[in-house]
Scaffold this motif. Structure first.
Motif, PDB file in Angstrom:
ATOM      1  N   PRO A  27       0.838  -1.205   0.000  1.00 26.40           N
ATOM      2  CA  PRO A  27       0.000   0.000   0.000  1.00 26.40           C
ATOM      3  C   PRO A  27       0.872   1.253   0.000  1.00 26.40           C
ATOM      4  N   LYS A  28       0.245   2.389  -0.176  1.00 26.33           N
ATOM      5  CA  LYS A  28       1.005   3.641  -0.183  1.00 26.33           C
ATOM      6  C   LYS A  28       1.585   3.959   1.193  1.00 26.33           C
ATOM      7  N   ASP A  29       0.907   3.561   2.256  1.00 20.42           N
ATOM      8  CA  ASP A  29       1.384   3.779   3.615  1.00 20.42           C
ATOM      9  C   ASP A  29       1.807   2.430   4.196  1.00 20.42           C
ATOM     10  N   HIS A  30       3.080   2.287   4.536  1.00 18.31           N
ATOM     11  CA  HIS A  30       3.595   0.994   4.987  1.00 18.31           C
ATOM     12  C   HIS A  30       3.080   0.603   6.372  1.00 18.31           C
ATOM     13  N   THR A  31       2.421   1.524   7.073  1.00 22.40           N
ATOM     14  CA  THR A  31       1.877   1.165   8.384  1.00 22.40           C
ATOM     15  C   THR A  31       0.548   0.432   8.260  1.00 22.40           C
ATOM     16  N   GLN A  32      -0.014   0.361   7.055  1.00 22.98           N
ATOM     17  CA  GLN A  32      -1.290  -0.321   6.854  1.00 22.98           C
ATOM     18  C   GLN A  32      -1.127  -1.808   6.554  1.00 22.98           C
ATOM     19  N   THR A  33       0.077  -2.305   6.501  1.00 23.45           N
ATOM     20  CA  THR A  33       0.311  -3.708   6.173  1.00 23.45           C
ATOM     21  C   THR A  33       1.310  -4.315   7.147  1.00 23.45           C
ATOM     22  N   SER A  34       1.256  -5.612   7.275  1.00 26.25           N
ATOM     23  CA  SER A  34       2.231  -6.316   8.113  1.00 26.25           C
ATOM     24  C   SER A  34       3.245  -7.056   7.251  1.00 26.25           C
ATOM     25  N   LEU A  35       3.308  -6.712   5.970  1.00 27.98           N
ATOM     26  CA  LEU A  35       4.232  -7.384   5.061  1.00 27.98           C
ATOM     27  C   LEU A  35       5.684  -7.160   5.469  1.00 27.98           C
ATOM     28  N   ASP A  36       6.024  -5.962   5.935  1.00 29.89           N
ATOM     29  CA  ASP A  36       7.408  -5.711   6.336  1.00 29.89           C
ATOM     30  C   ASP A  36       7.781  -6.521   7.575  1.00 29.89           C
ATOM     31  N   GLU A  37       6.832  -6.749   8.489  1.00 32.07           N
ATOM     32  CA  GLU A  37       7.133  -7.587   9.652  1.00 32.07           C
ATOM     33  C   GLU A  37       7.333  -9.041   9.250  1.00 32.07           C
ATOM     34  N   ILE A  38       6.512  -9.522   8.315  1.00 24.83           N
ATOM     35  CA  ILE A  38       6.640 -10.907   7.852  1.00 24.83           C
ATOM     36  C   ILE A  38       7.981 -11.108   7.163  1.00 24.83           C
ATOM     37  N   VAL A  39       8.338 -10.179   6.287  1.00 26.35           N
ATOM     38  CA  VAL A  39       9.622 -10.275   5.589  1.00 26.35           C
ATOM     39  C   VAL A  39      10.779 -10.144   6.575  1.00 26.35           C
TER      40      VAL A  39
END
Length: 83
Positions: A27-39
């Motif tokens: 998404p445009k705002d990285h705080t709206q997803t947990s993808l960075d935590e998973i990676v």
């Protein structure tokens, strides 16, 4: 963020500026997803697995460069544990 989370957090915050969306996954705002935590957790697990497979030893090119630090660590351990 520390450890394996710092690289994905930096990448996910810089990716929208470069118009990288990974086929709409980011998404445009990285705080709206947990993808960075998973990676981040996957990256940390891969790093631990790599160290485990090497027996927690330093591989060849790095052992020559890090030899002074390894010697200093050995000396610190010896001075703390000796009587």
């Amino acid at each position: 963020p520390t450890g394996g989370a710092s690289a994905p957090a930096a990448w996910s915050s810089c990716a929208p500026n470069k118009k990288i969306t990974l086929f709409g996954l980011l998404p445009k705002d990285h705080t709206q997803t947990s993808l960075d935590e998973i990676v981040g957790w996957l990256l940390a697990a891969a790093g631990f697995y790599f160290q485990f497979k090497l027996g927690f030893d330093i591989p060849f090119p790095f052992n020559l460069v890090l030899w002074p630090l390894e010697t200093a660590e050995w000396y610190i351990r010896w001075t703390i544990t000796s009587d």
